[in-house]
Design an enzyme around this catalytic site. Structure first.
Site, short mmCIF file in Angstrom:
data_model
loop_
_atom_site.label_atom_id
_atom_site.label_comp_id
_atom_site.label_asym_id
_atom_site.label_seq_id
_atom_site.Cartn_x
_atom_site.Cartn_y
_atom_site.Cartn_z
N SER A 305 0.90 -1.14 -0.03
CA SER A 305 -0.11 -0.25 0.08
C SER A 305 0.81 1.50 0.08
CB SER A 305 -1.00 -0.02 1.26
OG SER A 305 -1.80 0.83 1.31
N ASP A 316 9.81 5.97 -10.43
CA ASP A 316 9.25 6.42 -11.64
C ASP A 316 10.02 7.75 -11.92
OD1 ASP A 316 7.92 4.14 -12.12
OD2 ASP A 316 5.86 5.11 -12.16
N LYS A 330 -0.79 -4.22 -3.19
CA LYS A 330 -1.94 -3.63 -2.88
C LYS A 330 -2.04 -2.38 -3.46
CE LYS A 330 -4.84 -2.38 1.16
NZ LYS A 330 -4.96 -0.88 0.70
#
Length: 487
Positions: A305, A316, A330
């Site tokens: 999460s 990224d 998740k």
């Protein structure tokens, strides 16, 4: 009774309807929507089931328990993370989020009727007992968990500090084991930090690497992280290892703030709900608190999460290398919807996506460099038998005697220890050592690039050396530029 119950259910229905689930299903299923008339008929049937069960059950029926079970079943049919919260459950949830609660210190989820461990919390009874991410709990005090809701399982593991609870635990590939744990007040300090050095760095001035461990994302995490970075920056660390292994997640806002502390700009995460226009994007504000120093993020299958939001954002944006093993996967966001009487529903309202548009639901974050937790076996001696020092009349090193005496005194003074020291534990943590190794390598490359000499000035014709690029260089430059644009 039937009429009154139907009215209550119809009033409550819009709450669940507005908050549509965001979690993905394992199998794509066609959703068949019922008409209002069909919904009414199904609610009549539900009320009839309630009355028949209550009137015919062999013992006195607990109406509140039956209705709470019905609501839990309704929400549990959506995804594993949606549930009904009684007044006590809702209070406990808020207590946990603010850093202190009673229990075993274990984050769990429902998995096909079983209770699966997402991760134990650092320095808690569960973690000290050796419970690991991915373990299954089959019995609590000898009672099977398959008949319990997730909230009921949580309630059975909670209790007065100092009391004991017995768990039957199954680890992957191992026989079931029964362990007894003593409940405690769980005080969650989200962030721990210190400056570390590599286990094999015996130099007099070893490189200092900032180590930051985030165990969960709570209300105090952002403040604790900023204090940690400020303290480590004063110690002149060369880079950072951000350890979110076995971190089960927490507040979305905390994950965004933690990512922002390491970024100077760019998108952090986007959340996308049921509607096509129901999209929210979060961006980093200018100002990297670590001043651009190298970062390695450590993850494993217990990182879930909010941990995955941070790892994905730094990955990224090209701000950090992610190392370790694939994360939990998740990729959904939950929210509490109070029902006005102290109770609430905990429901999935959106999926979240990394800056490049990746949904990690059921997929997880794939590390840039996979480093599985391993034991190190030394195959080569630190000092070879055959070297310059092995020659009979080789010149002696003037400092060698001092170092030898210093090492001898250190070994003599060192007391016998039964438990491993923190340094010895660090040395056995293979992922941590490789992470610090990578930070040191990245720092050296950055320092080397900064120290590169400037290209000499203009030649006799007045043209700079940079103007003498070949056609091949131009092609390479175009390829690099186009690659950046595609990305």
């Amino acid at each position: 009774m039937l009429k009154k119950l139907l009215v209550l259910m119809i009033v409550a229905m819009p709450v669940a309807g507005i908050c549509a689930p965001g979690g993905s299903k394992k199998k794509e299923e066609t959703v068949v929507h019922l008409t209002d008339e069909q919904i009414y008929e199904e609610l009549k049937k539900l009320a009839l089931v309630f009355e028949v069960a209550r009137d015919n059950f062999v013992e006195e029926a607990d109406e509140k328990k039956m209705l709470e079970g019905a609501m839990n079943g309704m929400l549990g049919a959506l995804d594993p993370h949606s549930s009904y919260l009684s007044a006590d459950d809702f209070k406990d949830f808020n207590d946990k989020s603010h850093g202190e609660f009673g229990g075993l210190g274990i984050q769990i989820t429902s998995d096909r009727g079983a209770v699966r461990v997402i991760a134990p919390i650092d320095d808690t009874p569960a973690e000290k007992a050796g419970i690991k991410a991915g373990d299954y709990i089959t019995h609590i005090d000898d009672e099977q968990v398959f008949d319990l809701t997730l909230n009921q399982a949580v309630q059975k593991m909670k209790g007065r500090p100092g009391t004991k609870v017995k768990l039957t635990v199954i680890s992957d590939g191992a026989e079931p084991r029964t362990i007894t744990l003593k409940r405690a007040i769980i005080k969650v300090k989200s962030v721990k930090y210190e400056d570390k050095k590599l286990a094999d760095d015996d130099s007099e001035n070893p490189d200092k690497i900032g180590y930051i461990r985030i165990s969960d994302f709570g209300a105090t995490t952002t403040r604790e992280l900023k204090d940690a970075i400020d303290a480590l920056e004063k110690k002149d660390v060369i880079g950072y290892v951000l350890d979110v292994r076995n971190n089960p997640g927490g507040y979305l806002t905390a994950a965004i703030d933690v990512s922002d502390a390491f970024l100077d700009g760019g998108e952090i995460v986007s959340t996308r709900g049921k509607g096509k226009t129901d999209i929210e994007r979060s961006f980093a504000k200018p100002g990297d608190r670590t001043n651009g120093k190298p970062i390695v993020v450590l993850i494993n299958h217990g990182s879930a999460s909010a941990s995955e939001i941070v790892a994905g954002a730094l990955q990224d944006n090209g701000r950090a290398l992610v190392m370790g093993s694939k994360s939990f996967g998740k990729g959904s966001v939950q929210q509490q919807k109070p029902l006005g009487d102290g109770t609430a529903i905990h429901i999935t309202i959106a999926r979240y996506y990394t800056p490049s548009g990746r949904s990690i639901q059921n997929e997880g974050i794939t590390p840039d460099i996979e480093v599985l937790q391993s034991k190190i076996e030394v195959l080569e001696k630190k000092e070879s038998v055959y070297s310059e020092a092995s020659f009979k009349n080789s010149l002696k090193n003037e400092d060698a005697k001092k170092k030898s005496e210093k090492k001898s005194a250190k070994d003599t003074d060192k007391p016998e220890e039964k438990e491993l020291t923190d340094e010895e534990k660090d040395a056995l943590d293979y992922q941590l050592q490789r992470g610090m190794d990578m930070v040191r390598a990245m720092a050296k490359m950055k320092a080397r690039a900064a120290a590169m000499p400037v290209t000499p000035g203009a030649d006799e014709d007045g043209a700079g050396a940079a103007d003498k690029s070949s056609p091949e260089d131009d092609i390479r430059a175009e390829n690099v530029e186009s690659g950046v644009k595609k990305k």
